[in-house]
Design a protein around this motif. Structure first.
Motif, short mmCIF file in Angstrom:
data_model
loop_
_atom_site.label_atom_id
_atom_site.label_comp_id
_atom_site.label_asym_id
_atom_site.label_seq_id
_atom_site.Cartn_x
_atom_site.Cartn_y
_atom_site.Cartn_z
N HIS A 172 0.81 -1.22 0.00
CA HIS A 172 0.00 0.00 0.00
C HIS A 172 0.85 1.27 0.00
O HIS A 172 0.38 2.34 0.39
CB HIS A 172 -1.05 -0.06 1.12
N CYS A 182 -8.05 2.31 -4.02
CA CYS A 182 -7.72 1.10 -3.28
C CYS A 182 -8.67 0.99 -2.09
O CYS A 182 -9.10 2.01 -1.55
CB CYS A 182 -6.27 1.15 -2.81
N CYS A 184 -7.94 0.49 0.76
CA CYS A 184 -7.31 1.06 1.95
C CYS A 184 -7.59 2.56 2.06
O CYS A 184 -7.23 3.19 3.05
CB CYS A 184 -5.80 0.82 1.93
N LYS A 186 -6.57 4.90 -0.27
CA LYS A 186 -5.68 5.69 -1.11
C LYS A 186 -5.91 5.31 -2.59
O LYS A 186 -6.75 4.50 -2.90
CB LYS A 186 -4.22 5.45 -0.69
N CYS A 189 -2.08 2.38 -5.13
CA CYS A 189 -1.15 1.58 -4.33
C CYS A 189 -0.50 0.50 -5.20
O CYS A 189 -1.06 0.11 -6.22
CB CYS A 189 -1.90 0.87 -3.20
#
Ligand SMILES: [Zn+2]
Length: 306
Positions: A172, A182, A184, A186, A189
């Motif tokens: 990531h 993503c 996550c 962000k 990644c």
């Protein structure tokens, strides 16, 4: 007799192993049962305890401590799980629950860290870099991850879990500015650029056709599909950039590439050539970049070596 107990907690299977010594050839017993994760967190804990009871019953051994490879990681501050793709584990005090139920020392590490530890101790690393000080294990497959292992003063190989439990979470890092979203939170990644699904998505967008990674690689090698070649060039260029971050910060003695994408031959030749463009070392790469040896066994062996 001292035995080494490892449990690999996967989303569909829980696998357990007992080793009689730190060697991949020293398997006393190895068993797997279904995780049945859809029945929730408490049930998963019950299943782990069941598997360990089975291992005890069938061998007559009892553990002093047990290592666990987990999806996601134990947050050192809250002592609860996070970043698990088996999402019912997130927020749960898994380590304490296992301590309470098993009554022995338990050590947890992320499955990518266990992969790195297994390869560092029992896998591909000893033959190539027996005296390594640091190594990095990369997983490039459906997901992208990594783990850092160093050798302590007592000679023991140790994983770097890190202050926040995210040591080695290379998947990531941002690789492509304004790339794909993503999960996550962000964009762009490593996992959204050089994982198998990300490369297949790129190929699909460029060609309008859905192909497996294996087909894309074969079509590139045959020289008949310019979009397959474009996809491979994208992989190799971004692979070089992504690995350069590891090399510039850690400069490990050896890097092991695991996962289905990590198995592609061109990474070890053209990918390393690309790495030269991005590291701060006058276009020389001395770092051995090698294939793993343990395959699917790395998680459970790494757990046993915790
Ligand atoms: Zn991400």
């Amino acid at each position: 007799m001292q035995t080494y107990w490892g449990i690999d907690l996967g989303g569909t299977k829980i696998e357990g192993v007992i080793l009689s010594s730190p060697s991949p050839d020293a398997v006393v017993i190895r068993q797997r049962i279904d995780t049945e994760a859809h029945l929730g967190y408490e049930h998963i804990v019950d299943r782990i305890v069941l598997l360990i009871d089975q291992l005890k019953a069938e061998t007559g051994y009892t553990p002093d401590k047990i290592g666990f490879a987990t999806p996601g990681t134990l947050d050192p501050r809250s002592q609860t799980m996070k970043n698990c793709n088996t999402t019912c584990l997130n927020g749960q005090p898994l380590k304490q629950a296992l301590l309470d139920r098993l009554g022995v020392e338990v050590n947890l590490a992320n499955d990518a860290n266990c992969f790195a530890l297994a390869e560092a101790t029992l896998g591909a690393v000893p033959a190539v870099a027996p005296n390594f000080q640091t190594m990095f294990g990369v997983i490039m497959g459906t997901g992208v991850g990594g783990g850092v292992v160093f050798r302590g003063q007592d000679g023991q190989a140790m994983v770097v879990n890190g202050k926040q439990g995210i040591g080695g979470e290379w998947g990531h890092n941002i690789l492509e500015e304004n790339g794909y979203d993503c999960y996550c939170g962000k964009k762009g990644c490593n996992e959204q650029v050089i994982s198998g699904p990300a490369l297949q998505r790129f190929y699909l967008e460029q060609s309008g056709q859905k192909r497996t990674m294996k087909e894309i690689v074969e079509r590139h090698r045959a020289g008949t599909d310019p979009i397959a070649t474009l996809t491979m060039e994208r992989l190799l260029r971004y692979f070089g950039r992504a690995i350069s971050v590891i090399t510039n910060i850690l400069d490990p003695d050896v890097i092991v590439l695991g996962g289905g994408v990590g198995n592609i031959d061109e990474l070890y030749t053209d990918g390393v050539e690309q790495l030269k463009n991005y590291i701060f070392n006058n276009r020389v790469v001395e770092t051995p970049i090698i294939r793993p040896k343990l395959g699917d066994s790395a998680g459970v062996f790494g757990a046993a070596m915790l």
